[in-house]
Design a protein around this motif. Structure first.
Motif, PDB file in Angstrom:
ATOM      1  N   LEU A  16       7.209  -6.429  15.701  1.00 15.08           N
ATOM      2  CA  LEU A  16       7.029  -6.394  14.253  1.00 15.08           C
ATOM      3  C   LEU A  16       7.958  -5.344  13.681  1.00 15.08           C
ATOM      4  O   LEU A  16       8.065  -4.249  14.223  1.00 15.08           O
ATOM      5  N   THR A  17       8.637  -5.663  12.584  1.00 14.53           N
ATOM      6  CA  THR A  17       9.510  -4.700  11.926  1.00 14.53           C
ATOM      7  C   THR A  17       9.123  -4.604  10.452  1.00 14.53           C
ATOM      8  O   THR A  17       8.645  -5.571   9.858  1.00 14.53           O
ATOM      9  N   GLY A  18       9.334  -3.442   9.878  1.00 19.58           N
ATOM     10  CA  GLY A  18       9.056  -3.268   8.463  1.00 19.58           C
ATOM     11  C   GLY A  18       7.582  -3.073   8.171  1.00 19.58           C
ATOM     12  O   GLY A  18       6.766  -2.839   9.057  1.00 19.58           O
ATOM     13  N   LYS A  19       7.258  -3.194   6.887  1.00 21.16           N
ATOM     14  CA  LYS A  19       5.890  -2.968   6.428  1.00 21.16           C
ATOM     15  C   LYS A  19       5.136  -4.286   6.310  1.00 21.16           C
ATOM     16  O   LYS A  19       5.722  -5.319   6.009  1.00 21.16           O
ATOM     17  N   PRO A  20       3.817  -4.250   6.505  1.00 25.23           N
ATOM     18  CA  PRO A  20       3.027  -5.465   6.324  1.00 25.23           C
ATOM     19  C   PRO A  20       3.057  -5.927   4.866  1.00 25.23           C
ATOM     20  O   PRO A  20       3.159  -5.113   3.949  1.00 25.23           O
ATOM     21  N   ALA A  21       2.951  -7.240   4.684  1.00 29.64           N
ATOM     22  CA  ALA A  21       2.869  -7.804   3.336  1.00 29.64           C
ATOM     23  C   ALA A  21       1.470  -7.574   2.771  1.00 29.64           C
ATOM     24  O   ALA A  21       1.303  -7.400   1.562  1.00 29.64           O
ATOM     25  N   LEU A  22       0.470  -7.585   3.631  1.00 26.65           N
ATOM     26  CA  LEU A  22      -0.903  -7.310   3.196  1.00 26.65           C
ATOM     27  C   LEU A  22      -1.745  -6.935   4.396  1.00 26.65           C
ATOM     28  O   LEU A  22      -1.408  -7.218   5.536  1.00 26.65           O
ATOM     29  N   SER A  23      -2.847  -6.289   4.103  1.00 24.60           N
ATOM     30  CA  SER A  23      -3.841  -5.992   5.137  1.00 24.60           C
ATOM     31  C   SER A  23      -5.209  -6.001   4.462  1.00 24.60           C
ATOM     32  O   SER A  23      -5.322  -5.756   3.260  1.00 24.60           O
ATOM     33  N   GLY A  24      -6.221  -6.308   5.229  1.00 23.78           N
ATOM     34  CA  GLY A  24      -7.555  -6.349   4.658  1.00 23.78           C
ATOM     35  C   GLY A  24      -8.590  -6.738   5.682  1.00 23.78           C
ATOM     36  O   GLY A  24      -8.301  -6.857   6.874  1.00 23.78           O
ATOM     37  N   LEU A  25      -9.792  -6.937   5.199  1.00 25.77           N
ATOM     38  CA  LEU A  25     -10.910  -7.367   6.027  1.00 25.77           C
ATOM     39  C   LEU A  25     -11.422  -8.687   5.487  1.00 25.77           C
ATOM     40  O   LEU A  25     -11.605  -8.838   4.287  1.00 25.77           O
ATOM     41  N   ALA A  44      -0.863  -9.057   7.747  1.00 20.95           N
ATOM     42  CA  ALA A  44       0.149 -10.114   7.657  1.00 20.95           C
ATOM     43  C   ALA A  44       1.529  -9.512   7.428  1.00 20.95           C
ATOM     44  O   ALA A  44       1.689  -8.607   6.603  1.00 20.95           O
ATOM     45  N   PHE A  45       2.508 -10.022   8.172  1.00 21.28           N
ATOM     46  CA  PHE A  45       3.899  -9.615   8.031  1.00 21.28           C
ATOM     47  C   PHE A  45       4.719 -10.810   7.566  1.00 21.28           C
ATOM     48  O   PHE A  45       4.398 -11.949   7.928  1.00 21.28           O
ATOM     49  N   PRO A  46       5.789 -10.581   6.817  1.00 20.77           N
ATOM     50  CA  PRO A  46       6.681 -11.693   6.465  1.00 20.77           C
ATOM     51  C   PRO A  46       7.253 -12.323   7.739  1.00 20.77           C
ATOM     52  O   PRO A  46       7.466 -11.631   8.745  1.00 20.77           O
ATOM     53  N   ASN A  47       7.501 -13.626   7.715  1.00 26.10           N
ATOM     54  CA  ASN A  47       8.033 -14.324   8.898  1.00 26.10           C
ATOM     55  C   ASN A  47       9.277 -13.657   9.464  1.00 26.10           C
ATOM     56  O   ASN A  47       9.436 -13.574  10.680  1.00 26.10           O
ATOM     57  N   ALA A  48      10.162 -13.179   8.593  1.00 23.48           N
ATOM     58  CA  ALA A  48      11.412 -12.563   9.049  1.00 23.48           C
ATOM     59  C   ALA A  48      11.167 -11.253   9.795  1.00 23.48           C
ATOM     60  O   ALA A  48      12.052 -10.774  10.503  1.00 23.48           O
TER      61      ALA A  48
END
Length: 80
Positions: A16-25, A44-48
């Motif tokens: 995984l690279t970069g920051k997540p697009a979102l996180s939660g429960l 969730a991370f962007p596909n790229a």
């Protein structure tokens, strides 16, 4: 967030690279059943930003919203 590489098992690895697009429960019944707890942690991370080495299998179910839920996992060891 620094790059992260995790060996799932001898047959799989993800990076995984970069920051997540979102996180939660998530507290839907589907996630409660999957984790056998009151919630599931979702990141969730962007596909790229995701690189997967190895084969994955997909189990498709339906969430409380009626939308499909895809759970991907290693066909050899079951980790996901």
């Amino acid at each position: 967030m620094p790059d992260m590489t995790e060996d799932v098992c001898v047959d799989g690895r993800y990076t995984l690279t970069g920051k997540p697009a979102l996180s939660g429960l998530c507290h839907c019944r589907n996630c409660q059943g999957y984790t056998d707890t009151a919630f599931e942690t979702v990141i969730a991370f962007p596909n790229a930003s995701v690189s997967i080495q190895g084969e994955l299998k997909t189990f498709q179910d339906t969430g409380d919203s009626g939308k499909p839920v895809h759970r991907r996992f290693c066909p050899n060891c079951g980790s996901g």
